[in-house]
Design a protein around this motif. Structure first.
Motif, PDB file in Angstrom:
ATOM      1  N   GLU A   1       0.827  -1.206   0.000  1.00  0.00           N
ATOM      2  CA  GLU A   1       0.000   0.000   0.000  1.00  0.00           C
ATOM      3  C   GLU A   1       0.862   1.258   0.000  1.00  0.00           C
ATOM      4  OE1 GLU A   1      -3.178   2.005   3.038  1.00  0.00           O
ATOM      5  OE2 GLU A   1      -3.238  -0.189   2.827  1.00  0.00           O
ATOM      6  N   ARG A   2       1.974   1.215   0.759  1.00  0.00           N
ATOM      7  CA  ARG A   2       2.862   2.379   0.846  1.00  0.00           C
ATOM      8  C   ARG A   2       3.893   2.413  -0.278  1.00  0.00           C
ATOM      9  NH1 ARG A   2       1.995   0.619   6.035  1.00  0.00           N
ATOM     10  NH2 ARG A   2       3.846  -0.701   6.007  1.00  0.00           N
ATOM     11  N   GLY A   3       4.072   1.287  -0.968  1.00  0.00           N
ATOM     12  CA  GLY A   3       5.033   1.238  -2.066  1.00  0.00           C
ATOM     13  C   GLY A   3       6.472   1.212  -1.613  1.00  0.00           C
ATOM     14  N   ARG A   4       6.727   0.735  -0.403  1.00  0.00           N
ATOM     15  CA  ARG A   4       8.104   0.663   0.097  1.00  0.00           C
ATOM     16  C   ARG A   4       8.165  -0.309   1.278  1.00  0.00           C
ATOM     17  NH1 ARG A   4       5.855   5.196   2.348  1.00  0.00           N
ATOM     18  NH2 ARG A   4       6.170   5.461   4.593  1.00  0.00           N
ATOM     19  N   GLY A   5       9.384  -0.776   1.535  1.00  0.00           N
ATOM     20  CA  GLY A   5       9.597  -1.674   2.671  1.00  0.00           C
ATOM     21  C   GLY A   5      10.787  -2.577   2.428  1.00  0.00           C
ATOM     22  N   ALA A   6      11.239  -3.207   3.501  1.00  0.00           N
ATOM     23  CA  ALA A   6      12.345  -4.162   3.403  1.00  0.00           C
ATOM     24  C   ALA A   6      12.077  -5.333   4.332  1.00  0.00           C
ATOM     25  CB  ALA A   6      13.672  -3.495   3.767  1.00  0.00           C
ATOM     26  N   ILE A   7      12.372  -6.523   3.846  1.00  0.00           N
ATOM     27  CA  ILE A   7      12.231  -7.747   4.635  1.00  0.00           C
ATOM     28  C   ILE A   7      13.590  -8.443   4.628  1.00  0.00           C
ATOM     29  CG2 ILE A   7      11.111 -10.000   4.790  1.00  0.00           C
ATOM     30  CD1 ILE A   7       8.701  -8.692   3.302  1.00  0.00           C
ATOM     31  N   VAL A   8      14.101  -8.712   5.811  1.00  0.00           N
ATOM     32  CA  VAL A   8      15.373  -9.421   5.950  1.00  0.00           C
ATOM     33  C   VAL A   8      15.085 -10.773   6.586  1.00  0.00           C
ATOM     34  CG1 VAL A   8      17.652  -9.451   7.036  1.00  0.00           C
ATOM     35  CG2 VAL A   8      16.698  -7.292   6.182  1.00  0.00           C
TER      36      VAL A   8
ATOM     37  N   TYR B   1      28.039  -8.714  14.506  1.00  0.00           N
ATOM     38  CA  TYR B   1      27.267  -9.215  13.370  1.00  0.00           C
ATOM     39  C   TYR B   1      26.062  -8.325  13.092  1.00  0.00           C
ATOM     40  CZ  TYR B   1      24.945 -12.084  10.007  1.00  0.00           C
ATOM     41  OH  TYR B   1      24.359 -12.500   8.846  1.00  0.00           O
ATOM     42  N   ALA B   2      25.371  -7.891  14.159  1.00  0.00           N
ATOM     43  CA  ALA B   2      24.186  -7.038  13.981  1.00  0.00           C
ATOM     44  C   ALA B   2      24.553  -5.723  13.304  1.00  0.00           C
ATOM     45  CB  ALA B   2      23.521  -6.778  15.330  1.00  0.00           C
ATOM     46  N   ARG B   3      25.691  -5.138  13.678  1.00  0.00           N
ATOM     47  CA  ARG B   3      26.127  -3.887  13.037  1.00  0.00           C
ATOM     48  C   ARG B   3      26.380  -4.105  11.549  1.00  0.00           C
ATOM     49  NH1 ARG B   3      28.962  -3.250  17.855  1.00  0.00           N
ATOM     50  NH2 ARG B   3      30.851  -4.137  16.925  1.00  0.00           N
ATOM     51  N   ASP B   4      27.102  -5.174  11.222  1.00  0.00           N
ATOM     52  CA  ASP B   4      27.382  -5.465   9.810  1.00  0.00           C
ATOM     53  C   ASP B   4      26.092  -5.764   9.050  1.00  0.00           C
ATOM     54  OD1 ASP B   4      30.117  -5.143  10.124  1.00  0.00           O
ATOM     55  OD2 ASP B   4      30.480  -7.263  10.522  1.00  0.00           O
ATOM     56  N   ALA B   5      25.204  -6.517   9.686  1.00  0.00           N
ATOM     57  CA  ALA B   5      23.947  -6.897   9.035  1.00  0.00           C
ATOM     58  C   ALA B   5      23.114  -5.666   8.696  1.00  0.00           C
ATOM     59  CB  ALA B   5      23.157  -7.838   9.942  1.00  0.00           C
ATOM     60  N   ALA B   6      23.063  -4.695   9.604  1.00  0.00           N
ATOM     61  CA  ALA B   6      22.280  -3.477   9.355  1.00  0.00           C
ATOM     62  C   ALA B   6      22.808  -2.713   8.150  1.00  0.00           C
ATOM     63  CB  ALA B   6      22.285  -2.593  10.599  1.00  0.00           C
ATOM     64  N   ARG B   7      24.130  -2.692   7.984  1.00  0.00           N
ATOM     65  CA  ARG B   7      24.729  -1.973   6.849  1.00  0.00           C
ATOM     66  C   ARG B   7      24.438  -2.645   5.509  1.00  0.00           C
ATOM     67  NH1 ARG B   7      29.064  -0.784  10.597  1.00  0.00           N
ATOM     68  NH2 ARG B   7      30.154  -2.697  10.050  1.00  0.00           N
ATOM     69  N   TRP B   8      24.151  -3.955   5.523  1.00  0.00           N
ATOM     70  CA  TRP B   8      23.951  -4.691   4.281  1.00  0.00           C
ATOM     71  C   TRP B   8      22.494  -4.697   3.801  1.00  0.00           C
ATOM     72  CZ3 TRP B   8      26.815  -7.231   0.596  1.00  0.00           C
ATOM     73  CH2 TRP B   8      28.193  -7.217   0.781  1.00  0.00           C
ATOM     74  N   ILE B   9      21.585  -4.193   4.603  1.00  0.00           N
ATOM     75  CA  ILE B   9      20.173  -4.207   4.194  1.00  0.00           C
ATOM     76  C   ILE B   9      20.019  -3.427   2.891  1.00  0.00           C
ATOM     77  CG2 ILE B   9      17.832  -3.436   4.790  1.00  0.00           C
ATOM     78  CD1 ILE B   9      18.569  -3.964   7.739  1.00  0.00           C
ATOM     79  N   GLY B  10      19.379  -4.065   1.925  1.00  0.00           N
ATOM     80  CA  GLY B  10      19.163  -3.432   0.628  1.00  0.00           C
ATOM     81  C   GLY B  10      20.260  -3.672  -0.383  1.00  0.00           C
ATOM     82  N   HIS B  11      21.288  -4.414  -0.021  1.00  0.00           N
ATOM     83  CA  HIS B  11      22.418  -4.655  -0.928  1.00  0.00           C
ATOM     84  C   HIS B  11      22.477  -6.122  -1.334  1.00  0.00           C
ATOM     85  CE1 HIS B  11      23.945  -0.607  -0.312  1.00  0.00           C
ATOM     86  NE2 HIS B  11      23.762  -0.781   0.988  1.00  0.00           N
ATOM     87  N   GLY B  12      21.608  -6.519  -2.245  1.00  0.00           N
ATOM     88  CA  GLY B  12      21.632  -7.881  -2.769  1.00  0.00           C
ATOM     89  C   GLY B  12      20.607  -8.786  -2.129  1.00  0.00           C
TER      90      GLY B  12
ATOM     91  N   LEU C   1      21.073 -12.069  -1.578  1.00  0.00           N
ATOM     92  CA  LEU C   1      21.755 -13.016  -0.693  1.00  0.00           C
ATOM     93  C   LEU C   1      23.081 -12.402  -0.293  1.00  0.00           C
ATOM     94  CD1 LEU C   1      21.788 -15.984   0.464  1.00  0.00           C
ATOM     95  CD2 LEU C   1      23.127 -16.579  -1.557  1.00  0.00           C
ATOM     96  N   CYS C   2      23.349 -12.328   1.007  1.00  0.00           N
ATOM     97  CA  CYS C   2      24.616 -11.731   1.426  1.00  0.00           C
ATOM     98  C   CYS C   2      25.122 -12.362   2.715  1.00  0.00           C
ATOM     99  CB  CYS C   2      24.476 -10.218   1.599  1.00  0.00           C
ATOM    100  SG  CYS C   2      23.446  -9.727   2.991  1.00  0.00           S
ATOM    101  N   VAL C   3      26.436 -12.275   2.895  1.00  0.00           N
ATOM    102  CA  VAL C   3      27.108 -12.660   4.131  1.00  0.00           C
ATOM    103  C   VAL C   3      27.721 -11.370   4.678  1.00  0.00           C
ATOM    104  CG1 VAL C   3      28.932 -14.069   5.168  1.00  0.00           C
ATOM    105  CG2 VAL C   3      27.592 -14.974   3.261  1.00  0.00           C
ATOM    106  N   PRO C   4      27.083 -10.734   5.670  1.00  0.00           N
ATOM    107  CA  PRO C   4      27.521  -9.399   6.082  1.00  0.00           C
ATOM    108  C   PRO C   4      28.893  -9.314   6.741  1.00  0.00           C
ATOM    109  CG  PRO C   4      25.253  -9.785   6.743  1.00  0.00           C
ATOM    110  CD  PRO C   4      25.815 -11.099   6.292  1.00  0.00           C
ATOM    111  N   ASP C   5      29.306 -10.306   7.503  1.00  0.00           N
ATOM    112  CA  ASP C   5      30.544 -10.246   8.275  1.00  0.00           C
ATOM    113  C   ASP C   5      31.755 -10.557   7.392  1.00  0.00           C
ATOM    114  OD1 ASP C   5      31.778 -10.377  11.184  1.00  0.00           O
ATOM    115  OD2 ASP C   5      32.583 -12.097  10.073  1.00  0.00           O
TER     116      ASP C   5
END
Length: 201
Positions: free
Chosen positions: A62-69, A146-157, A159-163
């Motif tokens: 409905e809002r036309g935006r969002g992210a699911i991890v 890991y949580a810090r790295d994971a937050a930076r990777w949101i929206g980048h691909g 499938l990713c391995v953040p660390d």
């Protein structure tokens, strides 16, 4: 699910992180595991993730935006098999495939769907006894790092391995033949079984 739908009604849920998972019983042959515990693992790792995702998607659309991890597992991308943790790794393979399909379905609608793949992380899922058997403890990320790295990777691909150290593990694992992986993982997980079996049975 009814409660979740009621609780998020009217909320602008911009980010969903599906991180809940069960990995017990682990370090067991499938025939040794209690069927109810296996069913619970599938319910949490597969059904709950799917239903929570379905619950937030209408608002994001409905809002036309969002992210699911969705949090997957190195047990499904870096190695060809994960014996004695078979059902757990199979549920995580589902998470990976679901993520890819959802990203294809919803990317053009402004919703980014990503599967983040941790390897070993210092959390309650990793027992102290198992940590003691690890050959390269430096490769085990702390939960905060890991949580810090994971937050930076949101929206980048998708499938990713953040660390960074775990990215190196993924690369090195790709150089090893499948048969060697299978032999090594079974050997290590039989050690886990010897340590954990009295607690799991």
């Amino acid at each position: 699910m009814r409660r979740i739908k009621e609780d998020i009604e009217g909320l602008d849920v911009g980010l969903l992180v599906n991180n809940a998972a069960v990995n017990r019983p682990g370090a067991l042959y499938v025939h040794e595991a209690d069927g109810d515990r296996l069913a619970r693992m599938v319910l949490v790792n597969v059904m709950a993730l799917t239903e929570v995702t379905a619950a937030v998607l209408p608002g994001m659309l409905e809002r036309g935006r969002g992210a699911i991890v969705n949090v997957g597992s190195g047990s499904t991308v870096a190695v060809p098999s994960f014996p004695l943790y078979t059902v757990y790794s199979a549920t995580k393979r589902y998470v990976q495939h679901l993520t890819r399909c959802l990203n294809v379905e919803y990317k053009q609608k402004g919703i980014d769907v990503q599967c983040q793949v941790p390897f070993y992380v210092h959390t309650g899922m990793l027992s102290p006894a198992i940590k003691a058997t690890m050959r390269f403890p430096a490769f085990v990320a702390t939960a905060d790092a890991y949580a810090r790295d994971a937050a930076r990777w949101i929206g980048h691909g998708t499938l990713c391995v953040p660390d960074a150290s775990q990215q190196l593990q993924w690369f090195l694992a790709g150089l090893v033949p499948d048969a060697v992986h299978d032999w090594y993982r079974l050997r290590q997980h039989l050690k886990h079984r010897a340590i954990l079996r009295p607690k799991l049975m």
